[in-house]
Each structure stands twice: as structure tokens, then as C-alpha cells.
Design an enzyme around this catalytic site. Structure first.
Site, mmCIF file in Angstrom:
data_model
loop_
_atom_site.group_PDB
_atom_site.id
_atom_site.type_symbol
_atom_site.label_atom_id
_atom_site.label_comp_id
_atom_site.label_asym_id
_atom_site.label_seq_id
_atom_site.Cartn_x
_atom_site.Cartn_y
_atom_site.Cartn_z
ATOM 1 N N ASP A 1 -5.717 52.160 -4.912
ATOM 2 C CA ASP A 1 -5.451 53.454 -5.544
ATOM 3 C C ASP A 1 -6.187 54.563 -4.796
ATOM 4 O O ASP A 1 -7.388 54.466 -4.530
ATOM 5 C CB ASP A 1 -5.915 53.403 -7.003
ATOM 6 C CG ASP A 1 -5.507 54.625 -7.798
ATOM 7 O OD1 ASP A 1 -4.402 55.155 -7.562
ATOM 8 O OD2 ASP A 1 -6.290 55.045 -8.675
ATOM 9 N N HIS A 2 -5.457 55.622 -4.476
ATOM 10 C CA HIS A 2 -6.028 56.799 -3.802
ATOM 11 C C HIS A 2 -6.864 56.431 -2.575
ATOM 12 O O HIS A 2 -8.029 56.817 -2.452
ATOM 13 C CB HIS A 2 -6.870 57.632 -4.778
ATOM 14 C CG HIS A 2 -6.055 58.314 -5.828
ATOM 15 N ND1 HIS A 2 -5.307 59.444 -5.562
ATOM 16 C CD2 HIS A 2 -5.855 58.025 -7.133
ATOM 17 C CE1 HIS A 2 -4.690 59.816 -6.679
ATOM 18 N NE2 HIS A 2 -4.987 58.967 -7.631
ATOM 19 N N HIS B 1 -5.963 63.411 -14.021
ATOM 20 C CA HIS B 1 -6.935 62.329 -14.085
ATOM 21 C C HIS B 1 -8.021 62.682 -15.099
ATOM 22 O O HIS B 1 -8.416 63.835 -15.205
ATOM 23 C CB HIS B 1 -7.599 62.117 -12.716
ATOM 24 C CG HIS B 1 -6.671 61.627 -11.666
ATOM 25 N ND1 HIS B 1 -6.622 62.187 -10.409
ATOM 26 C CD2 HIS B 1 -5.757 60.636 -11.666
ATOM 27 C CE1 HIS B 1 -5.712 61.544 -9.682
ATOM 28 N NE2 HIS B 1 -5.178 60.611 -10.431
ATOM 29 N N GLY B 2 -8.482 61.677 -15.840
ATOM 30 C CA GLY B 2 -9.621 61.900 -16.720
ATOM 31 C C GLY B 2 -9.256 62.140 -18.168
ATOM 32 O O GLY B 2 -8.220 61.700 -18.654
ATOM 33 N N HIS C 1 0.484 59.418 -12.724
ATOM 34 C CA HIS C 1 -0.948 59.147 -12.816
ATOM 35 C C HIS C 1 -1.490 59.826 -14.073
ATOM 36 O O HIS C 1 -0.889 60.760 -14.592
ATOM 37 C CB HIS C 1 -1.676 59.681 -11.581
ATOM 38 C CG HIS C 1 -1.539 58.816 -10.377
ATOM 39 N ND1 HIS C 1 -2.594 58.497 -9.552
ATOM 40 C CD2 HIS C 1 -0.458 58.190 -9.835
ATOM 41 C CE1 HIS C 1 -2.179 57.719 -8.560
ATOM 42 N NE2 HIS C 1 -0.885 57.519 -8.720
ATOM 43 N N GLY C 2 -2.640 59.370 -14.553
ATOM 44 C CA GLY C 2 -3.277 60.017 -15.693
ATOM 45 C C GLY C 2 -2.568 59.804 -17.016
ATOM 46 O O GLY C 2 -2.569 60.681 -17.879
ATOM 47 N N ALA C 3 -1.979 58.629 -17.212
ATOM 48 C CA ALA C 3 -1.187 58.397 -18.425
ATOM 49 C C ALA C 3 -2.047 58.108 -19.648
ATOM 50 O O ALA C 3 -1.596 58.308 -20.771
ATOM 51 C CB ALA C 3 -0.210 57.248 -18.210
#
Length: 292
Positions: free
Chosen positions: A81-82, A188-189, A218-220
Site C-alpha cells: 500500500d502506497h 485517510h484517517g 481509500h479511506g472507507a
């Protein structure tokens, strides 16, 4: 069984569900996620984020992830990831990762596109799938990925990062990437307010992209499952989830220590948290199956 991302995402999109991609930065989380997938008999993606390398080096957790995937009774993709550093990305490949997110999103559009295109040529020779990101996704002050911004981000702030559908289409066609992370209302977060997804934008992005490239959210974690399921219906087939699972584990551990007045062994606490995370992972896996 260890698989690459394309093998499970193609089926997911065809059948109308999404495969969760969950960070596994320690053995309890790794066990919890794979065990949950096995209990539900459904595929899953486990990943190691490059920014988590200071917590657990990829040389230590990576081989464990690959081992668990190979031994699993269900398809498991081991994903980076990333990955922002090329040398780090190549290290993941050498360790046996079957999928790579090569994140050049901090670069200008053309440079991002060129770098990903060049990497895709390498990856395809190795039968490794490639995810890219278009635009830099926002991060909150409690971002578990470690790249947080200091300001609180509202839904209006997040709109600054929204992906342009036409750019997404061009990027996917030119690079040949297997999956593309885009922004349409997540970050994110931990969210400052309940997120609102732009589902119409997802549909426009899906329509603009080639059929063989998958949309990634992303960030779900922190997004209501009904919104996530609407995004799945609109074309998302890979969904990253972790921050709220991590937060739930911390809260659970705090309560467990308080309940026992601290009279609990560390090994007992680990196993209790493992159980909580497995149930959390099962809930996510079930929701993302989207009734399928």
C-alpha cells in the site's frame, strides 16, 4: 492461496461486490483478517503500507503475510500500500508480494503517468498487479498511514481532492494499470464529520476508464456501509479499510484493562483484541460482499 489482485477483482466487479484491502501491520491483525476471510469463504487483500515500516519492517511482516496467504483456504492477495519509493517497491516484489501500489500521486500528472507506465511494464512480466493513485488523497490528524495534515478536514475541504473523470480515463488507458485509487469524498484517517460520497462521480469515472481497470476507494473506514455499497454498485471493486478498525481495537483494549483492573496478561489481551478484530473484519467482508 496466494493470488494477484486482478484474479479476484475481475470476479468482484463482474458479480457486483468489492474486496476489502486491510492493513496488517502486526500478527494479531494478520491472523484476524485471514481467519475472518476463511470463516466467510471469501477473498481478501492484505497489505503493508510503506509508512508502517517504522512500526514493523516489511522484511519481518512481509514473509508472514506471504506465508499466511499461501496457506489460506481462500484467495488472498498480498499487496503493498502506497509504495512511494521504487527501491522499497522492488523489495516487496522480492519478498513475494503479488500486487503493488506504486504511488507517484505527489508528482505532476504527466510524470505520475510516465512512472506508473514504466513500472507496469516490469510488473506485467512478473505477473504482478499494479495500483496507482491519481491526485493526493487528503489525510486527517489521526491518519494511521502517518502522512497526516495538521488541519481538520471538512467535507468541503475534501472536495479539493476530487478526481476528474476524464483525467482518470486517460491515466488508466496510458499506463495500463490494473486499478486506480480515486477521490470522491473519502480521506485517510478519522473524519471530522460524516463523509458524503459523490456516487455520480464514481459512475462518471467508471464510464471514462477502460473495462480492464478497477476503481479503488481509500479511506472507507468511517463511511456508513450503505454509502460504501452504493459506491460498489457504481463501480468500486477494491476498498481500503483500516483506521476505524485500529481505533476500535484500542478502545476495546482500554475497556478490557479497565474491566480487569489491569489484572490481565499481555498475551491474554492480545488474544482478546485478535477476537475483536476478527469480528470487525467479518463485518466488513460481509458488508462489502454487497448481498452477493
Amino acid at each position: 492461496m496466494l493470488v494477484n489482485m486482478r484474479e479476484i477483482l475481475d470476479i468482484a466487479e463482474k458479480e457486483g461486490y468489492a474486496v476489502p484491502c486491510i492493513n496488517t501491520p502486526n500478527m494479531e491483525t494478520l491472523r484476524a483478517v485471514v481467519d475472518a476471510a476463511e470463516e466467510l469463504n471469501t477473498p481478501v487483500i492484505i497489505d503493508h503500507a510503506q509508512v508502517h515500516d517504522s512500526v514493523i519492517p516489511i522484511e519481518k511482516i512481509g514473509p508472514e503475510m506471504v506465508k499466511y496467504a499461501k496457506q489460506a483456504k481462500v484467495p488472498v492477495c498480498v499487496h503493498l500500500d502506497h509504495g512511494v519509493d521504487f527501491n522499497f517497491v522492488m523489495k516487496a516484489i522480492r519478498l513475494g508480494f503479488s500486487s503493488i501500489m506504486y504511488d507517484c500521486s505527489a508528482l505532476p500528472f504527466e510524470e505520475n503517468m510516465k512512472n506508473v507506465k514504466d513500472f507496469v511494464r516490469i510488473a506485467k512480466e512478473l505477473d504482478i498487479t499494479v495500483e496507482a493513485e491519481l491526485g493526493v488523497m487528503a489525510s486527517s490528524a489521526e491518519d494511521t498511514h502517518g502522512d497526516a495534515e495538521s488541519r481538520v478536514l471538512t467535507n468541503e475541504d475534501i472536495k479539493e481532492y476530487f478526481t476528474d473523470p476524464e483525467e482518470a480515463g486517460k491515466f488508466a488507458r496510458e499506463t495500463g494499470c490494473d486499478a486506480l485509487a480515486v477521490c470522491f469524498g473519502t480521506m485517510h484517517g478519522i473524519y471530522a464529520e460524516p463523509p458524503v460520497l459523490d456516487i455520480e462521480r464514481v459512475k462518471e469515472i467508471r464510464a471514462a476508464m477502460p473495462d480492464n481497470c478497477r476503481i479503488v476507494m481509500h479511506g472507507a473506514s468511517g463511511v456508513e456501509f450503505d454509502q460504501v455499497q452504493r459506491a460498489i454498485d457504481a463501480g468500486c471493486s477494491k476498498i481500503n479499510y483500516y483506521s476505524y478498525m485500529s481505533k476500535a481495537a484500542v478502545k476495546f483494549a482500554e475497556e478490557k484493562i479497565r474491566e480487569t483492573e489491569g489484572k490481565i496478561g499481555y498475551h491474554e489481551l492480545q488474544e482478546a483484541v485478535y477476537g475483536l478484530m476478527k469480528e470487525h473484519a467479518k463485518e466488513v467482508l460481509t458488508a462489502f460482499r454487497n448481498g452477493k
